[in-house]
Structures are given as structure tokens and as C-alpha cells.
Design a protein around this motif. Structure first.
Motif, PDB file in Angstrom:
ATOM      1  N   TYR A 220       0.831  -1.201   0.000  1.00  0.00           N
ATOM      2  CA  TYR A 220       0.000   0.000   0.000  1.00  0.00           C
ATOM      3  C   TYR A 220       0.876   1.265   0.000  1.00  0.00           C
ATOM      4  CZ  TYR A 220      -3.367   3.527   1.187  1.00  0.00           C
ATOM      5  OH  TYR A 220      -4.118   4.679   1.152  1.00  0.00           O
ATOM      6  N   PHE A 237      -8.944   2.916  -3.275  1.00  0.00           N
ATOM      7  CA  PHE A 237      -7.601   2.842  -2.697  1.00  0.00           C
ATOM      8  C   PHE A 237      -7.514   3.695  -1.426  1.00  0.00           C
ATOM      9  CE2 PHE A 237      -3.021   3.912  -2.558  1.00  0.00           C
ATOM     10  CZ  PHE A 237      -2.483   2.645  -2.652  1.00  0.00           C
ATOM     11  N   VAL A 240      -9.300   1.947   1.397  1.00  0.00           N
ATOM     12  CA  VAL A 240      -8.434   0.908   1.983  1.00  0.00           C
ATOM     13  C   VAL A 240      -7.407   1.567   2.905  1.00  0.00           C
ATOM     14  CG1 VAL A 240      -6.661  -0.822   1.450  1.00  0.00           C
ATOM     15  CG2 VAL A 240      -8.730  -0.711   0.068  1.00  0.00           C
ATOM     16  N   PHE A 244      -6.772   1.081   6.843  1.00  0.00           N
ATOM     17  CA  PHE A 244      -5.434   0.721   7.318  1.00  0.00           C
ATOM     18  C   PHE A 244      -5.004   1.665   8.456  1.00  0.00           C
ATOM     19  CE2 PHE A 244      -0.808   1.763   6.361  1.00  0.00           C
ATOM     20  CZ  PHE A 244      -0.276   0.709   7.080  1.00  0.00           C
TER      21      PHE A 244
END
Lengths: 292, 187
Positions: A220, A237, A240, A244
Motif C-alpha cells: 500500500y 484505494f 483501503v 489501514f
């Protein structure tokens, strides 16, 4: 059109991302206010006369003496604490001379950071850097100079956030642990970055889960500087990434760092999404420049 | 004329931004001590106003958990060992615990680099003279003073290590502690 003229046209034609930039302003200065409110119960232990953080000597110099002043004169801590909160609160607004209070917020933030550096992590530093760039932003201005400045501020914020990922990835690749897939496993065994519930859950003994988390986190970070410029994949993205960083907040107890990163993502949001989050429909006409 | 001024303005701020990110980029990628001329210039520029450090969890994380513990003596009577933060009333993941952990990182570095043996005995002189040890001592003595409303006669610190087994090895933990010399507060 020559390339220099094209660049010039890009910077003066209109504020390119006024809504995303405005959202970032609110998040950054809001983070600074929240951070200080959160530290209110222990402020005398961080900066005051009875601070538990030891104070050492630093290199001399006008700038050092100014920004490290709480190290030498802890009596001023309370004044800087309240000025910082007030200035950060006013910085959320968008009035004419807002850059003055934003510079005060940034300056006092740095003084408080160096007054108790052991109590903070890179989350505070990132927010202070963004606060410095955003001091020169005024997203609702139609003055062509301000519009040019707005666009430069936008790119400064973007480059700064990209730098976080590029440098972090670079240093992770210089060690063996991230490449071996062991970092998440060892990190979650360090009590400060974990919880009893995690330590006792048995999840840490799942080699596949631990290695997968490790490589996902590394991938990532390495992909971030590329994917945020892709049109279609950007939003999933970023979601995500937000999850995270939420994991970093909740499981690893780094709320300040995690939230700083999530808030920083505001600058990458499409204007329509940022407008919705601001609660204002996007009209696209407020930031056109006055003619010269 | 006005347009020309605007172009000059854009070139100036873009040039400033380029210089800023070049110097902070060099600063971020280089490691202390920054001795050569370019990294030294970048440090001069970045510290204190643009200081940044993006190497959290990198390159490697410690393979152990470490806690700072202390015991205090009053009139020659020693208390039991206690965790520095929790023993003084602060929660497991409080900001005070966070400070303790940052202190531990420095102290653990001292143990790795400055603990040595001479004449068959462990030598602490380099560690107790270090800033990291003094930070730890200051931290604990302030917390004890705050809790007890007064200074104890003496303090002793120790680091409690809990080593994490390798991912593919038996899931058992080895623990050990390292006691530092007694510090008399009236010294």
C-alpha cells in the motif's frame, strides 16, 4: 502555447481543488484543536514546571532559541497552550487575514512540540507541516495572486503527503524485517502498539495472517504515490488506506498519527466528494479569478 | 505589466517550493549524523521548523517488548518493583505511558551500545552518564514525587525485557531484566 505559459495558465486560471483544500484546512486545524483538548488533563506534566519530560540543552541560534523556548522557560507553557488552541480554532474559519492566525497556530504548535518532543510522534509533525502550507491558502479568494498561491499550496500538501509514503517505503526496504514479512508480528507483540485482547486472541500466531498484513501494508505504501493519481482506482484505494490507518488508531493505539493520515487524504478527494463532505453543492464558479 | 508581475510571482513561489522540497527531501532521506555538506545544509534548513521523520516502524522493529520499572526507598526501606507509568496511576495506553516507551527506546539503545564488561563485572558508567538514562530518571522521579507528594531517598530503575519468539518457532517468551545502579536523590 509554450510550456511555461501552460504552467502559468494552470496556476492562475482558477483554484484547481478549492473544496478538497478547504476540507483539508478544516481537518488540519481541527486536528490541532482536538490534540490539545485531548492533552488538557496532562498538560502540566508535558510542558509545565513539573513536566516529566526532561529538558536538555540545544544548539544556540535565534530560531532554536525561539522554538525551543519552553525547554528553558516552562512558565510560558500555559500561555502558548491556550494561544495555540485559540489560533487553531480561528484558523478553521476563512476570513480575510486568516493567514496571521494560521501562522500563530503553526508557530505555537512547533514550540509545544519541542517543549515535550517525547510525547509526540510524526502525526503532529505532519499536521504542523500541512498547517504551514495551508497558512497561505484562501480558497474563496478571487485575487489572481491568491489563486496562484492556492494552487501552489495544493501541490505542496500533495508532495508533502507523497513524501511521507516514499520515505517510509524507502526506509522499510532498507531493513530485512519488512521484506521477510515479520514486522506486523513483532510490532503487535510490543505492548505500546497492541492490546491485551489482540495479544490473547491467538491471531498473532497465524503466520499467514501476519505476513499478509505485513505485505499489504508495505505494498500500500509503495503504491500510494502512483495510485492516488489514477482516476478510477483512487477512491477505493483511499478507503483501503483509511481503514489501514484506522487499524493503526484502534489496534496500535496511535490515534494521533492515524487520524492525521486519514485527514490528510482529504486533499486527494475529487471536488464533488469534498463538496458533499463540506455540505455544499459544487458550483465551480466561486474561484474564478478577477480579470487583471 | 500586471500579467508579467503575476508570472514573476508564480516563478518565485514555484522556485521557493522546489528548493524547499529539495532540501527537506534530502533531509528526510539522510540519516543522522549529517556530516557531508549537502545533508548538513539540509539539516540547517529543516531543523527546527521543517523537521520530519517518516521512519516509524522502519527499517526494523524491536523483537522484544520493554517496560521501565522502578523502586523507591524511604528511610532505607525499599518498595516493590513497579511499572513506571502504571505504578504511578497512569493507564496502559495513556500519553504518559507513550512517553515512557519513547524513553525505553533510548535506554534500550544504550544497553545495546554502551553496556560492557570489565574485570568480570558489568559496567554501567557509560549508560548512567547518558542523556537517555537521565531522562528516565527524571521521568520516574517526577512521577513518584507527584504521587507521594515528596521525594524518596533513593531510586532504582530497571528495564524488563520480554523477547518475542520468531514467527515459525515455539510460542514461548523469554523474559529478563536489567537493573541499573541505585541513585540517591540527594546526590
Amino acid at each position: 502555447m509554450k510550456w511555461t505559459e501552460r504552467i502559468s495558465h494552470y496556476f492562475i486560471s482558477e483554484s484547481q481543488h478549492p473544496k478538497a483544500q478547504r476540507l483539508l484546512e478544516i481537518f488540519v486545524y481541527g486536528w490541532l484543536v482536538g490534540n490539545m483538548i485531548f492533552l488538557f488533563p496532562v498538560r502540566d506534566m508535558l510542558w509545565g514546571m513539573d513536566a516529566v519530560v526532561a529538558r536538555g540543552g540545544y544548539d544556540d541560534g535565534v530560531l532554536n532559541n525561539f522554538f525551543f523556548q519552553l525547554v528553558y522557560v516552562p512558565q510560558r507553557a500555559e500561555i502558548f497552550y491556550w494561544i495555540h488552541i485559540l489560533a487553531s480554532l480561528l484558523s478553521i474559519l476563512n476570513f480575510r487575514f486568516v493567514f496571521v492566525v494560521r501562522l500563530v497556530s503553526w508557530t505555537t504548535g512547533l514550540i509545544l512540540y519541542y517543549g515535550a518532543f517525547n510525547a509526540f510522534n510524526s502525526g503532529f509533525l505532519l499536521v504542523l507541516l500541512l498547517a504551514f502550507y495551508l497558512a497561505f491558502s484562501k480558497t474563496n479568494s478571487k485575487n489572481p495572486y491568491r489563486i496562484a498561491l492556492n494552487n501552489v499550496v495544493y501541490w505542496c500538501c500533495v508532495i508533502q503527503i507523497l513524501m511521507v509514503y516514499v520515505v517510509a517505503s524507502f526506509f522499510k526496504l532498507t531493513g530485512a524485517m519488512w521484506l521477510d514479512g515479520d514486522t506486523m508480528y513483532y510490532s503487535l507483540h510490543i505492548h505500546r502498539f497492541s492490546h491485551d485482547s489482540v495479544l490473547q486472541s491467538g491471531i498473532l500466531q497465524h503466520e499467514f495472517a501476519m505476513r499478509s498484513l505485513n505485505y499489504l501494508a508495505l505494498a500500500y505504501q509503495m503504491l500510494f504515490p502512483v495510485v492516488v493519481f489514477l482516476g478510477r482506482g483512487r477512491i477505493p484505494f483511499l478507503i483501503v488506506g483509511a481503514l489501514f490507518h484506522l487499524f493503526i488508531c484502534v489496534v496500535m493505539n496511535l490515534w494521533d498519527f492515524g487520524l492525521a493520515m486519514i485527514f490528510a487524504y482529504a486533499i486527494f478527494l475529487p471536488e464533488t466528494v469534498a463538496a458533499k463532505l463540506l455540505g455544499r453543492p459544487q458550483t465551480g464558479e466561486a474561484t474564478k479569478p478577477r480579470s487583471l | 505589466m500586471k500579467k508579467k508581475m503575476l508570472h514573476i510571482f508564480i516563478v518565485a513561489i514555484l522556485g521557493g517550493a522546489l528548493l524547499h522540497f529539495t532540501l527537506t527531501g534530502i533531509y528526510s532521506f539522510s540519516k543522522s549524523p549529517r556530516n557531508d555538506s549537502i545533508t548538513h545544509i539540509s539539516e540547517q534548513y529543516a531543523v527546527p521548523v521543517f523537521h520530519q521523520n517518516w521512519s516509524l516502524f522502519a527499517p526494523d522493529v524491536p523483537k522484544y517488548d520493554v517496560q521501565l520499572e522502578f523502586r523507591a526507598a524511604e528511610n532505607g526501606l525499599w518498595q516493590n518493583w513497579n511499572d513506571a507509568s502504571q505504578g504511578n496511576g497512569f493507564a496502559d495506553h495513556s500519553r504518559i505511558e507513550y512517553i515512557e516507551q519513547n524513553i525505553n527506546t533510548g535506554l534500550a539503545w544504550q544497553v545495546v551500545n554502551n553496556l560492557y564488561s570489565s574485570n568480570n563485572s558489568v559496567q554501567y558508567d557509560r549508560i548512567v552518564a547518558s542523556g537517555n538514562y537521565l531522562q528516565a530518571l527524571h521521568f520516574v522521579s517526577r512521577l513518584v514525587e507527584r504521587k507521594e507528594n515528596g521525594q524518596p531517598d533513593s531510586l532504582q530503575l530497571r528495564l524488563n525485557f520480554r523477547f518475542t519468539p520468531a514467527l515459525d518457532k515455539a510460542y514461548t517468551f523469554q523474559t529478563t531484566h536489567l537493573e541499573f545502579p541505585v541513585y540517591h536523590l540527594e546526590e
